[in-house]
Design a protein around this motif. Structure first.
Motif, PDB file in Angstrom:
ATOM      1  N   GLU A  64    -147.809 -37.113  41.692  1.00  0.00           N
ATOM      2  CA  GLU A  64    -147.576 -37.604  40.326  1.00  0.00           C
ATOM      3  C   GLU A  64    -148.894 -37.776  39.580  1.00  0.00           C
ATOM      4  OE1 GLU A  64    -145.809 -39.273  36.863  1.00  0.00           O
ATOM      5  OE2 GLU A  64    -144.931 -38.110  38.499  1.00  0.00           O
ATOM      6  N   ALA A  65    -149.942 -38.180  40.310  1.00  0.00           N
ATOM      7  CA  ALA A  65    -151.254 -38.407  39.690  1.00  0.00           C
ATOM      8  C   ALA A  65    -152.077 -37.129  39.574  1.00  0.00           C
ATOM      9  CB  ALA A  65    -152.037 -39.445  40.491  1.00  0.00           C
ATOM     10  N   SER A  66    -151.522 -35.981  39.959  1.00  0.00           N
ATOM     11  CA  SER A  66    -152.198 -34.671  39.903  1.00  0.00           C
ATOM     12  C   SER A  66    -153.426 -34.604  40.803  1.00  0.00           C
ATOM     13  CB  SER A  66    -152.593 -34.325  38.453  1.00  0.00           C
ATOM     14  OG  SER A  66    -151.457 -34.201  37.635  1.00  0.00           O
ATOM     15  N   LEU A  67    -153.474 -35.437  41.830  1.00  0.00           N
ATOM     16  CA  LEU A  67    -154.546 -35.351  42.817  1.00  0.00           C
ATOM     17  C   LEU A  67    -154.165 -34.442  43.978  1.00  0.00           C
ATOM     18  CD1 LEU A  67    -155.735 -39.073  42.892  1.00  0.00           C
ATOM     19  CD2 LEU A  67    -156.944 -37.108  41.910  1.00  0.00           C
ATOM     20  N   VAL A  68    -152.883 -34.251  44.190  1.00  0.00           N
ATOM     21  CA  VAL A  68    -152.366 -33.378  45.241  1.00  0.00           C
ATOM     22  C   VAL A  68    -151.311 -32.476  44.619  1.00  0.00           C
ATOM     23  CG1 VAL A  68    -151.037 -33.301  47.397  1.00  0.00           C
ATOM     24  CG2 VAL A  68    -152.849 -34.995  47.114  1.00  0.00           C
ATOM     25  N   GLN A  69    -151.252 -31.234  45.071  1.00  0.00           N
ATOM     26  CA  GLN A  69    -150.217 -30.295  44.621  1.00  0.00           C
ATOM     27  C   GLN A  69    -149.240 -30.023  45.769  1.00  0.00           C
ATOM     28  OE1 GLN A  69    -153.103 -27.198  43.494  1.00  0.00           O
ATOM     29  NE2 GLN A  69    -152.264 -27.302  41.422  1.00  0.00           N
ATOM     30  N   GLU A  70    -147.992 -29.772  45.427  1.00  0.00           N
ATOM     31  CA  GLU A  70    -146.970 -29.441  46.419  1.00  0.00           C
ATOM     32  C   GLU A  70    -146.338 -28.096  46.030  1.00  0.00           C
ATOM     33  OE1 GLU A  70    -143.127 -31.479  48.713  1.00  0.00           O
ATOM     34  OE2 GLU A  70    -143.786 -32.238  46.752  1.00  0.00           O
ATOM     35  N   PRO A  71    -146.995 -26.979  46.353  1.00  0.00           N
ATOM     36  CA  PRO A  71    -146.463 -25.671  45.957  1.00  0.00           C
ATOM     37  C   PRO A  71    -145.157 -25.314  46.656  1.00  0.00           C
ATOM     38  CG  PRO A  71    -148.380 -25.419  47.381  1.00  0.00           C
ATOM     39  CD  PRO A  71    -148.280 -26.874  47.050  1.00  0.00           C
ATOM     40  N   VAL A  72    -144.994 -25.804  47.893  1.00  0.00           N
ATOM     41  CA  VAL A  72    -143.771 -25.588  48.674  1.00  0.00           C
ATOM     42  C   VAL A  72    -143.358 -26.943  49.244  1.00  0.00           C
ATOM     43  CG1 VAL A  72    -142.732 -24.365  50.621  1.00  0.00           C
ATOM     44  CG2 VAL A  72    -144.503 -23.244  49.256  1.00  0.00           C
ATOM     45  N   HIS A  73    -142.047 -27.183  49.336  1.00  0.00           N
ATOM     46  CA  HIS A  73    -141.571 -28.483  49.796  1.00  0.00           C
ATOM     47  C   HIS A  73    -142.209 -28.870  51.130  1.00  0.00           C
ATOM     48  CE1 HIS A  73    -138.943 -31.904  50.181  1.00  0.00           C
ATOM     49  NE2 HIS A  73    -138.512 -31.474  51.371  1.00  0.00           N
ATOM     50  N   ASP A  74    -142.775 -30.073  51.170  1.00  0.00           N
ATOM     51  CA  ASP A  74    -143.414 -30.639  52.353  1.00  0.00           C
ATOM     52  C   ASP A  74    -144.693 -29.909  52.759  1.00  0.00           C
ATOM     53  OD1 ASP A  74    -141.687 -32.746  52.575  1.00  0.00           O
ATOM     54  OD2 ASP A  74    -140.546 -31.928  54.257  1.00  0.00           O
ATOM     55  N   HIS A  75    -145.216 -29.062  51.908  1.00  0.00           N
ATOM     56  CA  HIS A  75    -146.506 -28.409  52.138  1.00  0.00           C
ATOM     57  C   HIS A  75    -147.389 -28.679  50.919  1.00  0.00           C
ATOM     58  CE1 HIS A  75    -144.062 -26.329  55.125  1.00  0.00           C
ATOM     59  NE2 HIS A  75    -145.195 -26.012  55.737  1.00  0.00           N
ATOM     60  N   PHE A  76    -148.599 -29.166  51.188  1.00  0.00           N
ATOM     61  CA  PHE A  76    -149.434 -29.704  50.124  1.00  0.00           C
ATOM     62  C   PHE A  76    -150.813 -29.056  50.145  1.00  0.00           C
ATOM     63  CE2 PHE A  76    -146.380 -32.782  51.597  1.00  0.00           C
ATOM     64  CZ  PHE A  76    -145.837 -33.297  50.434  1.00  0.00           C
ATOM     65  N   ARG A  77    -151.525 -29.238  49.039  1.00  0.00           N
ATOM     66  CA  ARG A  77    -152.917 -28.777  48.979  1.00  0.00           C
ATOM     67  C   ARG A  77    -153.686 -29.635  47.981  1.00  0.00           C
ATOM     68  NH1 ARG A  77    -151.414 -23.129  46.043  1.00  0.00           N
ATOM     69  NH2 ARG A  77    -151.196 -23.900  43.909  1.00  0.00           N
ATOM     70  N   LEU A  78    -154.973 -29.737  48.215  1.00  0.00           N
ATOM     71  CA  LEU A  78    -155.881 -30.404  47.281  1.00  0.00           C
ATOM     72  C   LEU A  78    -156.805 -29.359  46.686  1.00  0.00           C
ATOM     73  CD1 LEU A  78    -155.955 -32.621  50.048  1.00  0.00           C
ATOM     74  CD2 LEU A  78    -156.704 -33.970  48.116  1.00  0.00           C
ATOM     75  N   ASN A  79    -157.153 -29.532  45.427  1.00  0.00           N
ATOM     76  CA  ASN A  79    -158.218 -28.725  44.843  1.00  0.00           C
ATOM     77  C   ASN A  79    -159.472 -28.897  45.698  1.00  0.00           C
ATOM     78  OD1 ASN A  79    -160.739 -28.597  42.976  1.00  0.00           O
ATOM     79  ND2 ASN A  79    -159.147 -27.556  41.797  1.00  0.00           N
ATOM     80  N   PRO A  80    -160.264 -27.834  45.937  1.00  0.00           N
ATOM     81  CA  PRO A  80    -161.440 -27.964  46.813  1.00  0.00           C
ATOM     82  C   PRO A  80    -162.366 -29.110  46.451  1.00  0.00           C
ATOM     83  CG  PRO A  80    -161.037 -25.660  46.323  1.00  0.00           C
ATOM     84  CD  PRO A  80    -160.066 -26.451  45.493  1.00  0.00           C
ATOM     85  N   LEU A 129    -168.567 -19.496  43.809  1.00  0.00           N
ATOM     86  CA  LEU A 129    -168.798 -20.820  43.234  1.00  0.00           C
ATOM     87  C   LEU A 129    -167.573 -21.294  42.460  1.00  0.00           C
ATOM     88  CD1 LEU A 129    -170.614 -23.209  42.613  1.00  0.00           C
ATOM     89  CD2 LEU A 129    -171.570 -21.916  40.692  1.00  0.00           C
ATOM     90  N   VAL A 130    -166.966 -20.383  41.689  1.00  0.00           N
ATOM     91  CA  VAL A 130    -165.757 -20.741  40.942  1.00  0.00           C
ATOM     92  C   VAL A 130    -164.667 -21.194  41.911  1.00  0.00           C
ATOM     93  CG1 VAL A 130    -163.893 -19.835  39.496  1.00  0.00           C
ATOM     94  CG2 VAL A 130    -166.261 -19.257  38.976  1.00  0.00           C
ATOM     95  N   GLU A 131    -164.533 -20.484  43.031  1.00  0.00           N
ATOM     96  CA  GLU A 131    -163.527 -20.861  44.027  1.00  0.00           C
ATOM     97  C   GLU A 131    -163.852 -22.212  44.640  1.00  0.00           C
ATOM     98  OE1 GLU A 131    -161.638 -19.132  48.219  1.00  0.00           O
ATOM     99  OE2 GLU A 131    -162.990 -17.903  47.019  1.00  0.00           O
ATOM    100  N   ALA A 132    -165.134 -22.445  44.959  1.00  0.00           N
ATOM    101  CA  ALA A 132    -165.530 -23.728  45.551  1.00  0.00           C
ATOM    102  C   ALA A 132    -165.288 -24.879  44.580  1.00  0.00           C
ATOM    103  CB  ALA A 132    -167.006 -23.687  45.950  1.00  0.00           C
TER     104      ALA A 132
END
Length: 630
Positions: free
Chosen positions: A590-606, A485-488
């Motif tokens: 910039e709005a902290s809705l998307v993260q870019e841990p590696v250049h040109d590779h992105f992730r969203l919080n679940p 649940l914490v992960e989700a």
């Protein structure tokens, strides 16, 4: 058969039959037995057994090993049973396995029964009988719990039971101080001193040790304990001891070096598993200005971030620079809570007072606060009378004059953009300014020398926070489901607080926990009667503040199948070239809705990904295609 079998878990995992110890086999076989014993008379699924023993990355052969271990344990526990005969002790059905034992034949169960009785007796002020129950509970321990067992279940239970034992010891010592007749505390003080050395930041233990020393006129040792605690808290967490223990320390100093003290016992601290020390930040000292909001009583975790924030402040002071600290992160991630926490912890360094201002960057109110209104609030806080003859520049000059040379802490919460903050920065190094924002506010770092920390989702601390919000001990063995649940929830504290509160309201929280992630998790995180606390609303404030092209990009990302994606995948979803996608993604980062841990590779919080999917499917239902115009 069950009436002749006894199990110990509060020490090495052991089974006894007719007074004879049984060899439980390999560490994993022993662990499987421990899981079943801890859940005596409950059916545990084969899948949960695999997870408890091996963890989430169990090998493909794990299920076969479960069958093998169960067969061996049956032969061990019931040697007279025929090979094909039914088991009376380790029963199986289509769902899993159940170890049938009376609760009083598992020491773990007896321990908890004694603790419950002690709690009821304590509440009814039957002090001596409560002490007797605690003595009986603690006498069951024979070493580190779940000795010889391995895997995530054993590790988690070991921590939780160790915490319960420490709390029981603290409760017992506290009750002993309430007894009217004399108690020989020599042995108790020796045990407390040993425990304090093992848990040096545990404030309640330290308080009880100080109380024991002071009770027998050993004030110097009590004072030494306080100074040791204070030094460790400052160095490791950037905190001051709690107000209660500070008051007690001051009473000791007033009592003189040799007087015996008979003081009321310390107030009970909240019970429950915790990896963090039971300390609170120091209350703000008497000052002309004290505007900080109250610290969250059940604040959990973030010890590393608090240490980093303190180090940033100390570094700025050492360099003689004006300290501007920026805390940013996704909506619901706990920026304000962390800011208030560290502000209270640092308040004694700023004796001229603290100012706090909500800049209304996000919310459904009148919109971001304008500079003239912000200045008016700050000047009011500083005691400056209204001046109709001053324009904005005049007000800025007055503000700078009033704060110059003063040791003030200024918390500017919920900023939307740099220009809300920059005009409010003072000109010298006497003040600390803490800023929180969902946006990165990169300009403050580049131009104004702000030191930034970005908050991410909580993992281990998230499990602890969830447990506190449930407001009752989690059903043993539910650790795996809690972690899922914490992960989700992406470790978002607001989500975990809502989930824990809602699940804790059910009469059978373990069943609610198992079903909570099913279906629309985001929808389950609505707060009835308080839309401002619902995740959709909180995420919506960030979404609504985006420019139109960035909103379209965000909705387009909801059409993907995974929260992780590359620049080209984002372009395909939005109907853009990689360069065009890059522009929209930069705004979302910039709005902290998307993260870019590696250049040109992105992730969203679940959960943010779930919100993007919610908006995408709403568009589809309306016949719209969320693509961005080039």
């Amino acid at each position: 058969m069950g009436d002749t079998t006894h199990v110990t878990l509060l020490g090495p995992v052991t089974a006894w039959r007719d007074g004879q110890g049984l060899e439980l086999g390999s560490p994993r076989q022993r662990t499987l037995f421990a899981v079943l014993a801890a859940h005596a008379n409950q059916v545990i699924s084969r899948e949960d057994l695999v997870t408890a023993v091996w963890g989430l990355d169990a090998p493909a052969t794990a299920m076969n090993s479960v069958y093998t271990y169960v067969a061996r344990l049956r032969r061990l526990l019931e040697p007279a049973r025929s090979q094909r005969g039914p088991s009376d002790l380790l029963v199986s059905d289509s769902l899993g396995y159940r170890l049938q034992l009376p609760p009083d034949q598992v020491d773990f169960r007896r321990f908890k029964t004694h603790l419950k009785r002690a709690g009821r007796l304590k509440n009814s002020r039957a002090v001596e009988r409560a002490v007797e129950e605690l003595n009986a509970a603690l006498a069951l321990w024979h070493g580190a719990p779940y000795g010889g067992a391995t895997g995530p279940f054993a590790d988690t239970e070991r921590r939780a039971l160790t915490e319960l034992r420490l709390t029981a010891i603290e409760d017992r010592m506290e009750l002993l101080h309430q007894l009217e007749h004399d108690v020989d505390f020599s042995g108790e003080l020796s045990e407390l001193s040993s425990l304090v050395r093992k848990h040096p930041l545990r404030e309640r233990l330290r308080h009880l040790l100080m109380l024991g020393y002071a009770r027998f006129g050993r004030q110097a040792e009590a004072v030494e304990e306080y100074h040791d605690l204070r030094g460790r808290l400052a160095e490791e967490q950037g905190l001051e001891p709690g107000e209660r223990i500070q008051r007690f320390y001051e009473d000791i100093l007033r009592s003189g070096p040799s007087s015996r003290m008979s003081l009321p016992p310390p107030e009970a601290e909240p019970a429950g598993p915790s990896n963090a020390p039971a300390s609170s930040v120091r209350a703000a000292p008497p000052a002309q200005l004290a505007q900080l909001a109250r610290d969250i009583p059940d604040f959990t975790g973030r010890a590393a971030e608090l240490r980093q924030l303190r180090q940033l402040v100390v570094s700025a002071e050492s360099a003689g620079e004006s300290a501007v600290i920026l805390i940013n992160g996704a909506p619901g991630i706990g920026k304000t809570a962390v800011a208030i926490r560290i502000a209270h912890a640092l308040s004694s360094r700023f004796p001229d007072g603290q100012l706090q201002l909500d800049l209304r960057g996000y919310g459904d109110g009148p919109g971001p606060m304008q500079l003239d209104e912000a200045l008016r609030h700050l000047l009011d806080g500083l005691g400056a009378p209204p001046r109709a003859d001053l324009d904005i520049e005049g007000q800025r000059a007055l503000f700078r004059r009033l704060v110059a040379g003063r040791r003030l802490l200024i918390l500017l919460d919920n900023a939307a953009y740099v220009q809300q903050v920059r005009p409010l920065l003072q000109g010298d190094a006497s003040c600390l300014v803490i800023v929180t924002s969902r946006n990165s506010l990169t300009g403050l770092t580049v131009r104004d020398g702000a030191r930034r920390i970005t908050l991410n989702g909580m993992t281990e601390d998230g499990v602890e926070l969830f447990g506190r919000m449930v407001a009752r001990p989690l059903v043993a063995g539910a650790e795996t489901e809690v972690r899922r649940l914490v992960e989700a929830c992406g470790g978002i504290p607001l989500a975990l607080r809502i989930a824990g509160t809602r699940i804790g309201m059910y009469p059978a929280p373990e069943r609610a926990l198992a079903r909570f992630r099913e279906g629309d998790l985001l929808g389950r995180l609505d707060v009835l009667g308080d839309d401002h606390s619902s995740l959709k609303t909180v995420f919506g404030w960030s979404y609504d503040a985006l420019p139109e092209d960035a909103r379209l990009m965000f909705r387009a990302l909801g059409g993907g199948t995974e929260p992780r994606f590359g620049i080209r995948s984002a372009g395909r979803l939005a109907g853009l070239t990689p360069r065009g996608a890059r522009r929209g993604l930069d705004v979302l980062v910039e709005a902290s809705l998307v993260q870019e841990p590696v250049h040109d590779h992105f992730r969203l919080n679940p959960l943010i990904f779930a919100y993007a999917r919610h908006l995408y499917h709403r568009d589809v239902a309306l016949g719209a295609t969320p693509t961005v115009s080039c």
